[in-house]
Design a protein around this motif. Structure first.
Motif, PDB file in Angstrom:
ATOM      1  N   LYS A  59       0.843  -1.195   0.000  1.00 12.75           N
ATOM      2  CA  LYS A  59       0.000   0.000   0.000  1.00 12.75           C
ATOM      3  C   LYS A  59       0.878   1.244   0.000  1.00 12.75           C
ATOM      4  N   ILE A  60       0.459   2.247  -0.779  1.00 18.42           N
ATOM      5  CA  ILE A  60       1.165   3.519  -0.828  1.00 18.42           C
ATOM      6  C   ILE A  60       0.252   4.610  -0.277  1.00 18.42           C
ATOM      7  N   TYR A  61       0.703   5.262   0.796  1.00 26.19           N
ATOM      8  CA  TYR A  61       0.011   6.436   1.306  1.00 26.19           C
ATOM      9  C   TYR A  61       0.678   7.653   0.678  1.00 26.19           C
ATOM     10  N   CYS A  62      -0.071   8.402  -0.116  1.00 27.41           N
ATOM     11  CA  CYS A  62       0.502   9.577  -0.778  1.00 27.41           C
ATOM     12  C   CYS A  62      -0.263  10.824  -0.358  1.00 27.41           C
ATOM     13  N   TYR A  63       0.448  11.820   0.138  1.00 31.91           N
ATOM     14  CA  TYR A  63      -0.187  13.053   0.565  1.00 31.91           C
ATOM     15  C   TYR A  63       0.499  14.250  -0.090  1.00 31.91           C
TER      16      TYR A  63
END
Length: 322
Positions: A59-63
């Motif tokens: 999973k990639i959390y991108c902000y």
């Protein structure tokens, strides 16, 4: 050794695209060591393309960083997006968090602090306390790739000749397939000390026997690249983004570049890279796999490098190019 088999692992790399590219060998090695563990990562919108389609993360959390937005409304939206990610991370109940930053970052540690992880890895805060319980020493004579492996040492992860990775969509590599075997000069760099004059680039290109030469640049240097294309045999390719540029790089045989994110993209695509460096610590940031092709003057000012020095390095590196 701390065993993370079947555990939840959160990685944090929320700085620049080149930094994240340098982290990809360690991520691959971590996956090989723990094939059944959950491996997620926090990145930002600026460096996301360096992890997009990476097969070794779940999973990639991108902000988006609020400071990168101009209007108050956009800043608020970015802040709300970041908060939602922090809450999602909190709910996930990670067992270990690794912050891949060789300089302490309060914003990066925030993603660690929001968790209840047993193991929290990062560099020590030189100005005060932090909440890491596994501190990683920083050695500026080591490459950033090596530093990232140091971050995983306690978990038994070792380097086994993993390469840096960068994903290029097939549509982009096909778009520029006519440039296979060319030499590409990337003439842009953010720092003044890392820049090189157009007149000296002109001399280098004039001295090369090769006629298949391309130029690329950031928008601020489009005029400089256009001038070079009008005064040399080189062809200026006006790319629309770093991802678009990667499609050109994917096809060429040799990449000659000033310091910047593109300097790390080329090795990640298996393209031989000559780095013209100024003030950067190249022991730590040389293009991975091409340390011997770095050119740097003792003054740490790129423009002090003689054109002949660069020409000779290109000639040696491109002997196989027809």
């Amino acid at each position: 050794m701390i065993d993370l088999t079947n555990k939840k692992i959160l990685l944090v790399r929320n700085d620049n695209i080149g930094d994240l590219i340098c982290t990809t060998p360690a991520i691959e090695a971590l996956r090989k060591k723990y094939p059944n563990s959950q491996i997620d990562i926090v990145v930002n919108s600026y460096n996301y393309s360096a992890i997009d389609h990476n097969p070794f993360v779940d999973k990639i959390y991108c902000y988006t960083k609020p400071k990168h937005k101009k209007s108050l409304l956009d800043k608020l939206k970015a802040g709300w997006g970041k908060l939602k990610i922090l809450l999602a991370i909190r709910r996930e109940k990670y067992d270990a968090v690794v912050v891949f930053r060789s300089d302490y970052s309060k914003s990066a540690e925030l993603f660690s602090n929001i968790t209840t992880a047993t193991y929290k890895v990062g560099v020590k805060n030189p100005k005060g306390k932090d909440h890491f319980n596994i501190h990683i020493p920083v050695d500026d004579t080591k490459h950033e790739v090596e530093f990232c492996f140091d971050c995983l040492k306690e978990f038994g992860v070792k380097y086994h000749d993993e390469k840096t990775l960068f994903y290029v969509p097939k549509s982009l590599s096909t778009k520029y397939s006519q440039f296979q075997g060319f030499i590409l000069f990337h003439i842009s760099s953010r720092k003044v000390e890392n820049r090189y004059s157009k007149e000296k680039f002109k001399t280098i290109i004039a001295n090369l026997q090769n006629d298949t030469i391309l130029l690329s640049a950031e928008p601020a240097d489009f005029a400089k690249a256009q001038w070079l294309s009008e005064h040399t045999k080189a062809v200026f390719i006006k790319t629309s983004s770093l991802e678009d540029l990667s499609g050109v790089i994917k096809n060429v045989a040799l990449f000659v570049t000033l310091d910047g994110g593109a300097m790390h993209i080329a090795p990640a695509l298996g393209v031989k890279t000559i780095a013209i460096s100024g003030a950067t610590n190249m022991k730590k940031w040389y293009p991975w796999g091409y340390k011997d092709l770095v050119i740097q003057d003792k003054s740490k000012i790129a423009d002090n490098i003689l054109p002949q020095t660069i020409t000779e390095q290109i000639q040696r590196a491109s002997e196989h190019i027809k």
